[in-house]
Design an enzyme around this catalytic site. Structure first.
Site, PDB file in Angstrom:
ATOM      1  N   TRP A 172      20.469  15.349  27.194  1.00  0.00           N
ATOM      2  CA  TRP A 172      21.673  15.919  26.574  1.00  0.00           C
ATOM      3  C   TRP A 172      22.855  15.803  27.528  1.00  0.00           C
ATOM      4  CZ3 TRP A 172      17.701  16.846  23.494  1.00  0.00           C
ATOM      5  CH2 TRP A 172      17.934  17.221  22.179  1.00  0.00           C
ATOM      6  N   TRP A 208      26.110  17.649  28.220  1.00  0.00           N
ATOM      7  CA  TRP A 208      26.607  18.592  29.236  1.00  0.00           C
ATOM      8  C   TRP A 208      25.461  19.196  30.038  1.00  0.00           C
ATOM      9  CZ3 TRP A 208      29.096  23.955  27.766  1.00  0.00           C
ATOM     10  CH2 TRP A 208      28.347  24.599  26.794  1.00  0.00           C
ATOM     11  N   ASP A 209      24.264  19.227  29.455  1.00  0.00           N
ATOM     12  CA  ASP A 209      23.092  19.632  30.246  1.00  0.00           C
ATOM     13  C   ASP A 209      22.977  18.741  31.484  1.00  0.00           C
ATOM     14  OD1 ASP A 209      22.551  20.232  27.303  1.00  0.00           O
ATOM     15  OD2 ASP A 209      20.899  21.332  28.218  1.00  0.00           O
ATOM     16  N   TYR A 232      11.569  16.404  17.764  1.00  0.00           N
ATOM     17  CA  TYR A 232      12.950  16.884  17.637  1.00  0.00           C
ATOM     18  C   TYR A 232      13.559  16.367  16.336  1.00  0.00           C
ATOM     19  CZ  TYR A 232      17.850  17.824  18.495  1.00  0.00           C
ATOM     20  OH  TYR A 232      19.137  18.293  18.376  1.00  0.00           O
ATOM     21  N   GLN A 285      30.109  16.187  23.588  1.00  0.00           N
ATOM     22  CA  GLN A 285      29.967  17.583  24.047  1.00  0.00           C
ATOM     23  C   GLN A 285      31.046  17.868  25.101  1.00  0.00           C
ATOM     24  OE1 GLN A 285      25.767  18.185  25.078  1.00  0.00           O
ATOM     25  NE2 GLN A 285      25.582  19.687  23.445  1.00  0.00           N
ATOM     26  N   GLY A 294      28.866  22.824  21.961  1.00  0.00           N
ATOM     27  CA  GLY A 294      27.790  23.315  22.820  1.00  0.00           C
ATOM     28  C   GLY A 294      27.382  24.731  22.435  1.00  0.00           C
ATOM     29  N   ASP A 339      26.545  26.167  19.721  1.00  0.00           N
ATOM     30  CA  ASP A 339      26.172  25.675  18.387  1.00  0.00           C
ATOM     31  C   ASP A 339      26.405  26.577  17.177  1.00  0.00           C
ATOM     32  OD1 ASP A 339      25.227  23.730  20.096  1.00  0.00           O
ATOM     33  OD2 ASP A 339      23.214  23.693  19.278  1.00  0.00           O
ATOM     34  N   ARG A 369      16.911  31.167  16.549  1.00  0.00           N
ATOM     35  CA  ARG A 369      17.534  29.865  16.259  1.00  0.00           C
ATOM     36  C   ARG A 369      18.483  29.971  15.071  1.00  0.00           C
ATOM     37  NH1 ARG A 369      17.695  25.751  19.636  1.00  0.00           N
ATOM     38  NH2 ARG A 369      17.966  24.433  17.809  1.00  0.00           N
ATOM     39  N   GLU A 424      16.145  29.949  28.320  1.00  0.00           N
ATOM     40  CA  GLU A 424      17.350  29.275  27.797  1.00  0.00           C
ATOM     41  C   GLU A 424      18.501  30.280  27.658  1.00  0.00           C
ATOM     42  OE1 GLU A 424      16.532  27.591  23.981  1.00  0.00           O
ATOM     43  OE2 GLU A 424      18.373  26.400  23.921  1.00  0.00           O
TER      44      GLU A 424
END
Ligand code: DGY
Length: 439
Positions: A29, A31-32, A77, A103, A164, A166, A201, A402
């Site tokens: 990903w 910006w990760d 995913y 992002q 980001g 979300d 989520r 997370e």
């Protein structure tokens, strides 16, 4: 803590880049990768450059850096590369599959931060800074040329995944404006809400909207102008533009240090000045003393208090009165008592606050890292230290989750949410602990 954080990064490393989480996010990903590279620079310096090179391998020829780079197939995913349908897009680089949105552009300031570490004083890093500089300029230029239709210095996001943040409630109204008559039901295709608790989520109806946007972009051939003309979702986001402003500042220093040509330096200077001024002109609500995003399609500010509203501190654009107003919010509406964990992603006094659902209330480590540095720049050192120590305390008690439930009265070891062993939580724990320098 250092050993555990390093172990998380080692576990998620895949021959050249790092997965945010193998079970929930099994690709690279955008910006990760920036935050992860910073953590790697502390403990696995030989991997940091590779992390950044890998994500830029996905950069489109028009400068856009995609939000996911699908280096290798994985079936756990959704939506994967076939759903994005970017294989036919002429701008996509050969040999690597990617998503079709971007992002927050963190890379220029990540390069600046790494430059202050031992890795930053090596010949290899110096060569890498020269190598990446044109790609960073191209990334920012793409945003200004394609995402700022009014020439205001503020770029818009096309999708909530670009922010980001979300499922932040600031996107609810724009998402609800999407006509779902012909939108497919994707609930049975989702993997995320089976991997982690569904209550942590986004909801199914929101996923349907997220995918309706992806399908629209695919139908538009990922052409920005066509998307801008047809999409119901065009939002000027506070976090995204603040990150852009902070990265402009870093890019400007880099341009000067590398003796870039005067035209490029001038271009970056204009980006920085214009975006910094526009953040204050368009996002600042003097009455409420807070920064709010703007819905370009609906033509109105979205007055919901989220942690993104503090990010102009990180961009260094706030005057003393604005800094005081933000500090007041941080210790009142965002922390109903001193026992709350800073900083909830949505203020607990907002009706949409949900302490466990992703970006609708929980605390995030990357936001806290930017908030900490923004507060320090503003001279709000006690608050900055509270954000840092809250973050390290919960990471120590619960692990590198997370995101975290901000409410008091819960056993600290049970505050972790989403997926565990999350890479940027580990990476930024390392920077929080190993680099006390202000930024
Ligand atoms: C996800 O799948 O939740 C990601 O955040 C989208 O980029």
């Amino acid at each position: 803590m250092l050993a555990a954080a390093t172990a998380t990064l080692d576990r998620n490393w895949r021959d050249g880049y790092t997965l945010p989480s193998p079970n929930l996010y099994p690709f690279q990903w955008n910006w990760d990768a920036g935050f992860i590279a910073l953590g790697l620079a502390h403990v696995r310096p030989e991997r940091a450059i590779s992390e950044l090179r890998s994500v830029f391998r996905g950069q489109w020829r028009n400068g856009m850096v995609p939000h996911i780079v699908f280096h290798r197939p994985a079936d756990n995913y959704f939506p994967g590369p076939d759903v994005w349908g970017t294989d036919q897009v002429a701008s996509r680089p050969a040999g690597v599959r990617t998503s079709g949105i971007t992002q927050p552009p963190v890379f220029a300031f990540i390069v600046e931060r790494i430059s202050s570490l031992p890795l930053g004083r090596t010949a290899e890093w110096e060569a890498f800074r020269r190598e990446i500089f044109p790609s960073l300029v191209a990334q920012h230029r793409h945003l200004y040329r394609n995402r700022d239709p009014l020439g205001e210095g503020l770029v818009y996001i096309q999708h909530n995944w670009e922010a980001g943040t979300d499922n932040s409630p600031v996107y609810d109204a724009a998402l609800e404006a999407i006509d779902l008559t012909h939108a497919r039901d994707v609930s049975s295709l989702r993997r995320d809400n089976r991997t982690v608790a569904a209550a942590h989520r986004p909801t199914d109806v929101n996923y349907r909207r997220y995918l309706a946007l992806v399908d629209l972009f695919d139908a538009c051939g990922y052409r920005d102008a066509e998307i801008a003309a047809r999409s119901p979702f065009l939002i000027q986001d506070v976090l995204f533009n603040s990150v852009l402003a902070r990265s402009n500042l870093a890019l400007l220093s880099l341009a000067r240090e590398l003796n870039a040509d005067a035209a490029t330096v001038g271009e970056i200077e204009r980006w920085y000045e214009k975006t910094s001024a526009a953040i204050n002109e368009k996002f600042w609500d003097a009455e409420r003393g807070f920064y709010f995003p703007y819905d370009l399609r609906a033509g109105r500010r979205i007055a919901i208090k989220t942690a993104s509203g503090f990010m102009p501190l990180f961009a260094r654009v706030c005057d003393a009165a604005q800094q005081r107003a933000l500090a007041h919010h941080l210790t009142s509406s965002f922390a109903p008592s001193a026992a709350w964990l800073l900083c909830p992603s949505v203020a607990p006094d907002e009706p949409t606050f949900d302490p466990v659902r992703y970006w609708r209330g929980p605390v995030w480590v990357n936001v806290n890292w930017m908030l900490h540095h923004g507060l320090r720049q503003a001279g709000l050192n006690d608050l900055a230290e509270r954000v840092r120590s809250d973050t390290l305390r919960v990471l120590g008690a619960a692990g590198r989750w997370e995101y975290f439930d901000p409410r008091p009265g819960i056993d600290p070891s049970a505050l972790g949410l989403g997926t565990d062993e999350f890479s940027w939580s580990a990476a930024l724990a390392l920077d929080f602990q190993c680099n006390p320098a202000a930024f």
